[in-house]
Each structure stands twice: as C-alpha cells, then as structure tokens.
Scaffold this active site. Structure first.
Site, mmCIF file in Angstrom:
data_model
loop_
_atom_site.group_PDB
_atom_site.id
_atom_site.type_symbol
_atom_site.label_atom_id
_atom_site.label_comp_id
_atom_site.label_asym_id
_atom_site.label_seq_id
_atom_site.Cartn_x
_atom_site.Cartn_y
_atom_site.Cartn_z
ATOM 1 N N LYS A 194 57.059 59.958 -8.242
ATOM 2 C CA LYS A 194 58.460 59.589 -8.070
ATOM 3 C C LYS A 194 58.657 58.249 -8.760
ATOM 4 C CE LYS A 194 61.898 58.188 -4.614
ATOM 5 N NZ LYS A 194 62.145 57.923 -3.175
ATOM 6 N N ILE A 205 64.139 62.853 -5.857
ATOM 7 C CA ILE A 205 64.050 62.518 -4.436
ATOM 8 C C ILE A 205 65.227 61.592 -4.180
ATOM 9 C CG2 ILE A 205 62.667 61.442 -2.631
ATOM 10 C CD1 ILE A 205 60.177 62.464 -4.139
ATOM 11 N N TYR A 261 54.489 57.026 -5.829
ATOM 12 C CA TYR A 261 55.862 56.528 -5.718
ATOM 13 C C TYR A 261 55.899 55.098 -6.235
ATOM 14 C CZ TYR A 261 60.193 55.139 -3.199
ATOM 15 O OH TYR A 261 61.434 54.665 -2.844
ATOM 16 N N THR A 282 64.131 55.649 2.817
ATOM 17 C CA THR A 282 65.412 55.984 3.435
ATOM 18 C C THR A 282 65.241 56.354 4.896
ATOM 19 O OG1 THR A 282 66.089 56.806 1.263
ATOM 20 C CG2 THR A 282 67.510 57.359 3.110
#
Length: 294
Positions: A161, A203, A133, A45
């Site tokens: 994540k 997250i 992740y 992001t």
C-alpha cells in the site's frame, strides 16, 4: 490476490470511547451490500494507535466473524516494535484474517536495512499473506522502492500500500515488481491514476462513505476505461479532499455519524471535527449524492 476497493474501515465508538459492536456489525453489512471488495480492519483509519492489544485483536475477530468469508478481511497489524508486530500478526492469523497490512515502524526511524529486516522477521514468523504499508507523512520513515523490491522476493509478502501519492514512484514500482507483488494506492486523491498505471486496488478512506462509487471507479480504472473512471471519480473527488481537512479519521467519522451509521465516539488525542469544517464535509457528501440524517 486482493483487488478493487478495499475500505480502510473506521472503528465505531460510543461517546465514551468504547467500541460499538453493534455499529461495527452494521458497517460490515453496509460494505458487503454496497460492493466493497475487501475490508481492512484496525489500520490508521480504524484508530489502531489508541486501541490496546486485546481490543485490537478483538476488533479483528469480530470483523472476521461478521464477514464470514463473504469478502476478504485484511487486518492492520503493524507496530514500531518488531516483536509486537509479530504478535499482532499472529493474532490476526489465528482470528482467520485473509492477510495483514503492516505499516512501516513509526517514530523510531529505522534505516532501509532495518525496514527490510523488520518485515522479513514478521513474514518469516507468521505464514500469512502480508501487505507492506508506506505512509511517510505519518511515520517519519520512507520505505524506498529498492527496499520494496527486496522484500517482494519473500513469498508471503504479497503487496504494497503506497500512500505517498507519488505517481512517478508508482510507475517505477509497477515496472520493477508489479509481477511479483500487487500494488495498492493508499491515497484516494490519486487512486484513479494509480489504478490506470497498473495498480490492483485502493485501500480507501472515501470508501467508508461512498463504497459503491469507489467500487465502480476501481472496476472502470482497472479495465482501462478512463472515461468511465473519470466520470465516477468526479462525483467523489471533493470527498477525497475534504475528508482530510483534519487528521484522518476525524472527518470521515463525523461524516458517518451524519449519515446515521455510527455513534459520535473518537478517542483522544483525536477529537471531533472542528465546526469550521462541518460545511465543507457536508458539501462533499452532497456532491457525491449521499443522504444525511435529518
């Protein structure tokens, strides 16, 4: 180690694409005031793919300095080159980040053994807490649960994540390694259920525009209060969907601009939100009770 609503922070940019230091500082204060539990800087992001190495490290430093220890800062330091991931992770540690978030190597499609050896190498090279992740929809590689279980044995790998949105997979991870590493949702739409299964946080993209609500939903879900979590989540459910009508972070940056929180900049190859999606994003913001600039 980390818990609750952890915002996947955008990197605010001026119209010419330069990083807006003033807006970055204001966003940090906004999140601390609204109860965000941790800030994740320069991840997907945060447009990590279009920041160069020096910019990447500088944004991490600026976020860490502004936060000044008030909440944890987790720095995105993943790369599809193991040596670059090590250097970014070292930079984040030197900047004072509390942990690093490392996306699986993308595009070059390593095997499961390659994924294991990559993350092992980074963990051994840089003694900072590290969160794996897994986001196969973006990376073209899927870290299997068996590989996560192996990596959970490494002392400074402290979390995962999981952005797959697969709750059966999450349930298996909680059962197999929930006592060794913390598990975080990376999918806003399924985050509430993920937390009710035993996840420790999310997250979140939605937290950029609705930080208080995401914090409250996480608190309710993590204490097992389904009714309260569902009531809060219902107000932001449309955000979970409409902030992904185009590739993240296109919609959320446009939403933050409409809220008066950031300038309009975004870096190519990403572009501003298509006009046909303006109304659906506004609708989602209105449903959440978010006030826009006149």
């Amino acid at each position: 180690m980390f818990h609750g609503s952890m915002v996947a922070l955008v990197t605010p940019m001026e119209a010419d694409g330069s990083v807006s230091d003033a807006s970055l500082a204001e966003l940090v204060e906004f999140h601390i005031q609204k109860g965000t539990d941790a800030i994740v800087a320069v991840g997907t992001t945060g447009e990590s793919a279009t920041l160069d190495f020096d910019e990447h490290c500088e944004v991490i430093r600026k976020v860490v300095d502004r936060v000044a220890g008030r909440i944890p800062v987790i720095a995105g330091t993943g790369a599809n080159s193991t040596s670059e991931a090590i250097e970014l992770t070292r930079c984040a540690m030197q900047a004072g980040a509390d942990a690093c978030l490392l996306v699986t190597p993308y595009y070059n499609k390593p095997t499961q053994e390659g994924l294991y050896l990559h993350h092992k190498a980074v963990a051994e090279a840089v003694p900072i807490p590290q969160i794996l992740y897994n986001v196969p929809g973006r990376t073209a590689v899927d870290m299997h649960n068996d590989t996560v279980v192996r990596l959970a044995e490494i002392s400074n790998i402290v979390g995962l994540k999981d952005a797959t949105g697969d709750l059966d997979r999450a349930r298996d991870l909680v059962a197999r390694c929930g006592g060794k590493i913390d598990l975080y949702s990376g999918d806003d739409a399924t985050a509430m259920e993920f937390l009710l299964l035993g996840g420790k946080g999310v997250i979140s993209v939605t937290a950029n525009v609705a930080p208080a609500e995401m914090h409250q939903m996480c608190e309710a879900a993590m204490r097992g209060d389904r009714a309260a979590a569902e009531a809060i989540n219902a107000r932001i459910d449309l955000l979970h969907r409409n902030l992904f009508l185009e590739a993240n972070p296109i919609p959320v940056k446009w939403a933050l601009e409409q809220m008066g929180l950031i300038p309009p900049g975004i870096r190519l190859p990403l572009t501003r939100l298509s006009e046909r999606f303006h109304a659906p994003v506004r609708e989602a913001l209105a449903a959440a009770g978010i006030t826009l600039n006149a």
